[in-house]
Write an enzyme that holds these catalytic residues in place. Structure first.
Site: not given
Ligand code: L34
Length: 293
Positions: A54, A98, A121
């Site tokens: 982020k 988060q 959010d």
């Molecule tokens: N407050 N908490 C708050 N807001 C959110 O919107 C979230 N979320 C969820 C968990 N907690 C939160 C996220 O940001 C899930 N989440 C989230 C964000 C980004 C990714 C996955 C979940 C992401 O970028 N995933 C990558 C892989 C990252 C890795 O290697 O770990 C992808 O390509 O899917």
């Protein structure tokens, strides 16, 4: 014919480029730089990785990132005090705490404490209520990313059968509400399946658009998917480590088999995740614009 892959990674780049131009215009015309405060409590590896991503997105788009890292033993009172400070800081347009938080902190108490006008959010009850009545100010980031992928992949939504698996407050419930609104990119007939649904497969087989946020690897197999359907995989399951020591990820959908049946499908990684982060940037820019009116 195998499904088209909807690349969240590529769409995210396109949208971030557009947002960067919007941020530059805000600066040029109003001398405003959007500020996003990220709050990370503890060192959960997944949370650390998401918050880092982020902050990197902020840099890409030109949003000022104000990061707060608190130890896992931070008290609820200490966290609420920080939120109060951020609520009253004019340089902070958006606040992101988060989740999940450590067990001794009441997540709802924290969400309720955030000024709804800074709640990028979209988790505060005021914003959840606005979403329900079709007056969303900050659509929650993961559902907003899902809808954006559906629209940009040119999947028709009007009158479509949308089936959602999962009823979380972060994904399942809000995406169901968004897809049934009388609005472009929505106007669908929505079915919400969950852990007490009697015959989930009977529902998913009818789906023109299948959105899977079950949190279970391989929850959706090829026999559950209607030929030609658009399949959105929200799962981010850590199923081990790669040879280089990085987390190995799997979605909730049996990708290799389902891509032979579906018309369009999102990958994991590189699907919904990068879009979630991009929608956060969009909300941060929108929060800064609120201060203009
Ligand atoms: N407050 N908490 C708050 N807001 C959110 O919107 C979230 N979320 C969820 C968990 N907690 C939160 C996220 O940001 C899930 N989440 C989230 C964000 C980004 C990714 C996955 C979940 C992401 O970028 N995933 C990558 C892989 C990252 C890795 O290697 O770990 C992808 O390509 O899917």
């Amino acid at each position: 014919m195998p499904a088209d892959i909807i690349s969240g990674k590529e769409l995210a780049q396109t949208i971030r480029t557009d947002l960067a131009a919007e941020v530059a215009a805000l600066k040029a015309e109003h001398d405003i730089v959007p500020g996003l405060a990220t709050v990370l409590v503890g060192e959960d590896p997944a949370s650390v990785s998401y918050v880092t991503a982020k902050r990197r997105a902020c840099e890409q788009v030109g949003v000022r990132s104000l990061h707060h890292e608190l130890s896992a033993d931070t008290t609820e009172a200490q966290l609420l005090k920080l939120i109060d400070k951020l609520n009253n800081d004019p340089a902070v347009n958006g606040i992101l705490v988060q989740l999940p938080l450590p067990d001794h902190i009441d997540e709802n108490a924290v969400i309720y404490a955030i000024n709804p006008d800074k709640d990028v959010d979209g988790f505060h009850p005021v914003n959840v209520g606005r979403l329900l009545i079709g007056e969303a100010r900050f659509p929650p980031c993961t559902p907003a990313g899902i809808q954006e992928m559906i629209v940009r992949s040119e999947t028709p939504t009007e009158g479509a059968e949308v089936v959602v698996i999962g009823r979380s407050n972060i994904v399942g419930k809000p995406i169901a509400v968004m897809m049934l609104q009388k609005a472009p990119g929505a106007n669908a007939t929505v079915t919400l399946c969950h852990t007490r649904t009697k015959d989930t497969a009977a529902h998913t087989r009818r789906a023109d658009i299948l959105i899977v946020a079950a949190g279970v690897p391989n929850a959706v197999t090829a026999d559950m998917v209607k030929p030609g359907a658009t399949v959105i995989d929200v799962g981010v399951n850590r199923i081990g480590t790669t040879d280089s020591g990085k987390a190995k990820l799997a979605g909730d959908v049996d990708f290799d088999a389902v891509k032979e049946v579906a018309g369009k499908i999102t990958p994991v990684p590189g699907g919904v995740g990068p879009m979630t982060i991009t929608m956060l940037m969009k909300n941060a820019v929108a929060a800064a614009k609120l201060t203009l009116s």
